[in-house]
Design an enzyme around this catalytic site. Structure first.
Site, PDB file in Angstrom:
ATOM      1  N   HIS A  23      -3.971   4.645   2.983  1.00  0.00           N
ATOM      2  CA  HIS A  23      -4.919   4.414   3.773  1.00  0.00           C
ATOM      3  C   HIS A  23      -5.369   5.142   5.014  1.00  0.00           C
ATOM      4  O   HIS A  23      -6.391   5.627   5.555  1.00  0.00           O
ATOM      5  CB  HIS A  23      -5.063   2.880   3.902  1.00  0.00           C
ATOM      6  CG  HIS A  23      -4.800   1.988   2.833  1.00  0.00           C
ATOM      7  ND1 HIS A  23      -5.573   0.823   2.566  1.00  0.00           N
ATOM      8  CD2 HIS A  23      -3.967   2.030   1.936  1.00  0.00           C
ATOM      9  CE1 HIS A  23      -5.577   0.450   1.380  1.00  0.00           C
ATOM     10  NE2 HIS A  23      -4.221   0.841   0.843  1.00  0.00           N
ATOM     11  N   ASP A 112     -11.108  -0.908   7.118  1.00  0.00           N
ATOM     12  CA  ASP A 112     -10.326  -0.846   5.785  1.00  0.00           C
ATOM     13  C   ASP A 112     -11.084  -2.086   4.968  1.00  0.00           C
ATOM     14  O   ASP A 112     -10.781  -3.268   5.488  1.00  0.00           O
ATOM     15  CB  ASP A 112      -9.163  -0.957   5.881  1.00  0.00           C
ATOM     16  CG  ASP A 112      -8.419  -0.433   4.427  1.00  0.00           C
ATOM     17  OD1 ASP A 112      -7.360   0.503   4.531  1.00  0.00           O
ATOM     18  OD2 ASP A 112      -8.847  -1.010   3.463  1.00  0.00           O
ATOM     19  N   ALA A 342       6.885  16.206  -0.088  1.00  0.00           N
ATOM     20  CA  ALA A 342       6.289  17.606  -0.462  1.00  0.00           C
ATOM     21  C   ALA A 342       5.061  17.765   0.292  1.00  0.00           C
ATOM     22  O   ALA A 342       4.317  16.874   0.450  1.00  0.00           O
ATOM     23  CB  ALA A 342       6.217  18.001  -1.900  1.00  0.00           C
ATOM     24  N   GLN A 344       1.952  18.185  -0.898  1.00  0.00           N
ATOM     25  CA  GLN A 344       1.480  17.672  -2.344  1.00  0.00           C
ATOM     26  C   GLN A 344       0.404  18.595  -2.420  1.00  0.00           C
ATOM     27  O   GLN A 344       0.120  18.993  -3.820  1.00  0.00           O
ATOM     28  CB  GLN A 344       1.133  16.099  -2.374  1.00  0.00           C
ATOM     29  CG  GLN A 344       0.514  15.822  -3.684  1.00  0.00           C
ATOM     30  CD  GLN A 344       0.842  14.202  -4.056  1.00  0.00           C
ATOM     31  OE1 GLN A 344       2.068  13.992  -4.058  1.00  0.00           O
ATOM     32  NE2 GLN A 344      -0.347  13.452  -4.359  1.00  0.00           N
ATOM     33  N   HIS A 359       2.088   8.224 -10.195  1.00  0.00           N
ATOM     34  CA  HIS A 359       1.912   6.530 -10.119  1.00  0.00           C
ATOM     35  C   HIS A 359       0.501   6.104  -9.999  1.00  0.00           C
ATOM     36  O   HIS A 359       0.176   5.312 -10.121  1.00  0.00           O
ATOM     37  CB  HIS A 359       2.582   5.903  -8.844  1.00  0.00           C
ATOM     38  CG  HIS A 359       1.868   6.280  -7.631  1.00  0.00           C
ATOM     39  ND1 HIS A 359       1.551   7.537  -7.265  1.00  0.00           N
ATOM     40  CD2 HIS A 359       1.702   5.471  -6.706  1.00  0.00           C
ATOM     41  CE1 HIS A 359       1.084   7.572  -6.128  1.00  0.00           C
ATOM     42  NE2 HIS A 359       1.041   6.139  -5.804  1.00  0.00           N
ATOM     43  N   ASN A 363      -5.156   8.674  -3.753  1.00  0.00           N
ATOM     44  CA  ASN A 363      -5.350   9.954  -3.087  1.00  0.00           C
ATOM     45  C   ASN A 363      -4.928  10.986  -4.113  1.00  0.00           C
ATOM     46  O   ASN A 363      -5.166  11.878  -4.359  1.00  0.00           O
ATOM     47  CB  ASN A 363      -4.719   9.736  -1.686  1.00  0.00           C
ATOM     48  CG  ASN A 363      -5.297   8.985  -0.949  1.00  0.00           C
ATOM     49  OD1 ASN A 363      -6.060   9.241  -0.362  1.00  0.00           O
ATOM     50  ND2 ASN A 363      -4.675   7.645  -0.500  1.00  0.00           N
ATOM     51  N   SER A 364      -3.394  10.561  -4.742  1.00  0.00           N
ATOM     52  CA  SER A 364      -2.784  11.390  -5.480  1.00  0.00           C
ATOM     53  C   SER A 364      -3.765  11.702  -6.602  1.00  0.00           C
ATOM     54  O   SER A 364      -3.919  13.063  -7.178  1.00  0.00           O
ATOM     55  CB  SER A 364      -1.353  10.851  -6.039  1.00  0.00           C
ATOM     56  OG  SER A 364      -0.648  10.820  -4.924  1.00  0.00           O
ATOM     57  N   ALA A 382      -0.730  -2.714  -8.049  1.00  0.00           N
ATOM     58  CA  ALA A 382      -2.277  -2.978  -7.374  1.00  0.00           C
ATOM     59  C   ALA A 382      -3.136  -2.054  -8.361  1.00  0.00           C
ATOM     60  O   ALA A 382      -3.396  -2.316  -9.427  1.00  0.00           O
ATOM     61  CB  ALA A 382      -2.155  -2.463  -6.124  1.00  0.00           C
ATOM     62  N   ASP A 383      -3.866  -1.291  -7.691  1.00  0.00           N
ATOM     63  CA  ASP A 383      -5.067  -0.223  -8.454  1.00  0.00           C
ATOM     64  C   ASP A 383      -4.657   0.697  -9.215  1.00  0.00           C
ATOM     65  O   ASP A 383      -5.363   1.177 -10.087  1.00  0.00           O
ATOM     66  CB  ASP A 383      -5.711   0.539  -7.229  1.00  0.00           C
ATOM     67  CG  ASP A 383      -4.831   1.380  -6.357  1.00  0.00           C
ATOM     68  OD1 ASP A 383      -3.779   0.835  -6.083  1.00  0.00           O
ATOM     69  OD2 ASP A 383      -5.276   2.552  -6.158  1.00  0.00           O
TER      70      ASP A 383
END
Ligand code: UDX
Length: 467
Positions: A23, A112, A342, A344, A359, A363-364, A382-383
């Site tokens: 977030h 948020d 890392a 990423q 997962h 964002n990933s 969760a999402d």
């Protein structure tokens, strides 16, 4: 001649993220996108996150406002998430209200969207509140539909048949199963997180607008469902790519809350193209010791090269951290590389990376989409459950191994994505990456929506002054 009146002060926006890496990260990127438009921004951040930020955003129109006294423990379960939301509500509602009614004049609050108390803080002040939901549109819409699932009797569900279809999340009737619903839908109606997420998300229509970190070619049909309740939506994502496409300076600041181990880039440089599986479960997900070993045996037995992020808190604390079996040590020495955290976005952009075992934190997921890297999904909570279903069933960007964690499945799925169906998934991922990039370039849907958001904030600013 009467002296010219001083120019009006620039619009001042309060930005307030929920205190978690995914977030904070996303809303700092939104901040970096708004500042060049001449807006001034006060960014509310907890003392813990402020201490952890590895880079500082330096801009004359920007300031942090650090919040003391909040819960600083882990948030790897729904209950702990609820503790944080309750703690935030109690401590920051009066704080936020004082900032809104104080000086400088505030044009708009971007909060948020899981912190609906921002509406109470702004109540009666005339200052608009815009909700930024850092999750996908499909997750937001599933949260919004929880009440419909309860009213229709699809929630709660008894028994273990998690493949039973769900038909009361509009737009997802063709492919949604019980197991794809947000994880807290499995815990019965008394689950505090289920109640909180449902009631908070149902408040979204009371906000003046919604900002989503997504793009129309990815989630347009679901955004249209949301617009029936929240007409004013700004889809401006993928934010990290949007920021890069508008930045004059090549490198944008990483908003990571943890120190990145960049030695993995050197290791990737020594691997053949499209030969490495990147494995990371984000900043919150945890695994048991048994799950860790099952993934580890699966990765080693797959005979593929792998780069794995094993955060120091990845293994849930009540598990023993006994010695790693020698066959795993050998296999890792031969084909693997382990880091605690890392860089990423750089890893996903590296030519040696072939696929991403993730997962499916949002964002990933967006970072993998932009990089054109196929995914293997192992959602934690969760999402992530619904994101992983969309990756496999809707966007065709990889395979979903939710609810399973054994070495045989890991070997099978890794082989399917990195060998058997490699070309199919690579092509599909490249197509989606092109659409993502198109959306954030000038004239693209996300680019135009951000310009519209900035103009609307400037209009709000004028309206606030006239009050
Ligand atoms: C949380 C929730 O878990 C997720 O479900 C929700 O969608 C967003 O908030 P998180 O679990 O941290 O997020 O996952 P994600 O959204 O993927 O964010 C992780 C961020 O950390 C990404 O921007 C990723 O690039 C970064 N990261 C991750 C690193 O920089 N290095 C790493 O080693 C791992």
């Amino acid at each position: 001649m009467a002296p010219k009146p001083p120019p009006p002060p620039p619009p001042h926006v309060i930005i307030f993220p929920f205190p978690a890496q995914g977030h904070v990260n996303a809303m700092l990127k939104l901040t970096e996108l708004l500042l060049p438009a001449g807006l001034h921004i006060t960014y509310l951040i907890t003392a813990k996150d402020h201490r952890s930020l590895t880079t500082r955003l330096n801009h004359p129109g920007f300031q942090f406002h650090v919040i003391q006294g909040l819960y600083e423990g882990p948030m790897d379960t729904g209950d702990k998430l609820s503790v944080m939301i309750d703690c935030l509500t109690e401590i920051t509602t009066p704080l936020l209200r004082n900032l809104i009614i104080g000086n400088p004049v505030i044009s708009c609050v971007i909060a948020d969207g899981i912190m609906d108390f921002a509406l109470a803080a702004a109540e009666g002040t005339g200052v608009p509140v815009v909700f930024f939901r850092t999750v996908s549109a499909c997750a937001f819409w599933a949260y919004f539909s929880i009440q419909d699932l309860i009213n229709s009797g699809e929630l709660p569900f008894e028994g273990t048949n998690l493949d039973e279809r769900i038909v009361n999340v509009k737009g997802m009737e063709g492919f949604l199963r019980r197991r794809d619903l947000p994880s807290f839908c499995r815990s019965g109606l008394s689950n505090r997180t289920l109640q909180q997420v449902s009631s908070i998300t149902r408040r979204a229509p009371d906000a003046d607008a919604i900002i989503l970190n997504t793009f129309d070619d990815l989630e347009g049909p679901i955004v249209s469902q949301i617009q029936k309740h929240c007409p004013n939506i700004y889809t401006i994502g993928p934010l990290h790519a949007h920021l890069k496409s508008r930045s004059t300076s090549k490198s944008t600041s990483s908003n990571s809350l943890f120190e990145e181990d960049k030695t993995c880039i050197g290791w990737l440089d020594r691997q053949p193209p499209k030969s490495v599986l990147y494995v990371s479960f984000g900043s919150i997900a945890t695994v048991t010791r048994d799950q860790l070993l099952e993934f580890w045996y699966g990765l080693v037995n797959s005979k593929k090269r792998f780069l794995w992020v094993i955060r120091e808190d990845l293994v849930s604390s009540n598990d023993d951290k006994s010695k790693v079996p020698s066959e795993l040590e050998e296999g890792t020495k031969e084909r693997g590389y382990l880091v605690g955290w890392a860089p990423q976005e750089d890893v996903l952009a590296h030519p040696a990376v072939c696929a991403f075992l993730t997962h499916n934190g949002w964002n990933s997921t967006l970072e993998s989409i932009i990089a054109g890297v196929p995914m293997i999904s192992w959602p934690f909570f969760a999402d992530q459950q619904i994101n992983s279903r969309f990756v496999e069933a809707v966007w065709k960007l990889g395979l979903d191994m939710k609810d399973t964690c054994n070495r045989t499945t890991v070997v099978r799925i890794v082989n399917e994505v990195m060998e058997v169906r490699k070309d199919e998934f690579t092509e599909s991922a490249n197509q989606m990456a092109k659409l993502a990039m198109k959306s954030v370039r000038e004239g693209g849907s996300s680019y135009c929506n951000l310009d519209r958001l900035i103009e609307d904030i400037k209009t709000m600013s004028i309206q606030c002054k006239d009050k």
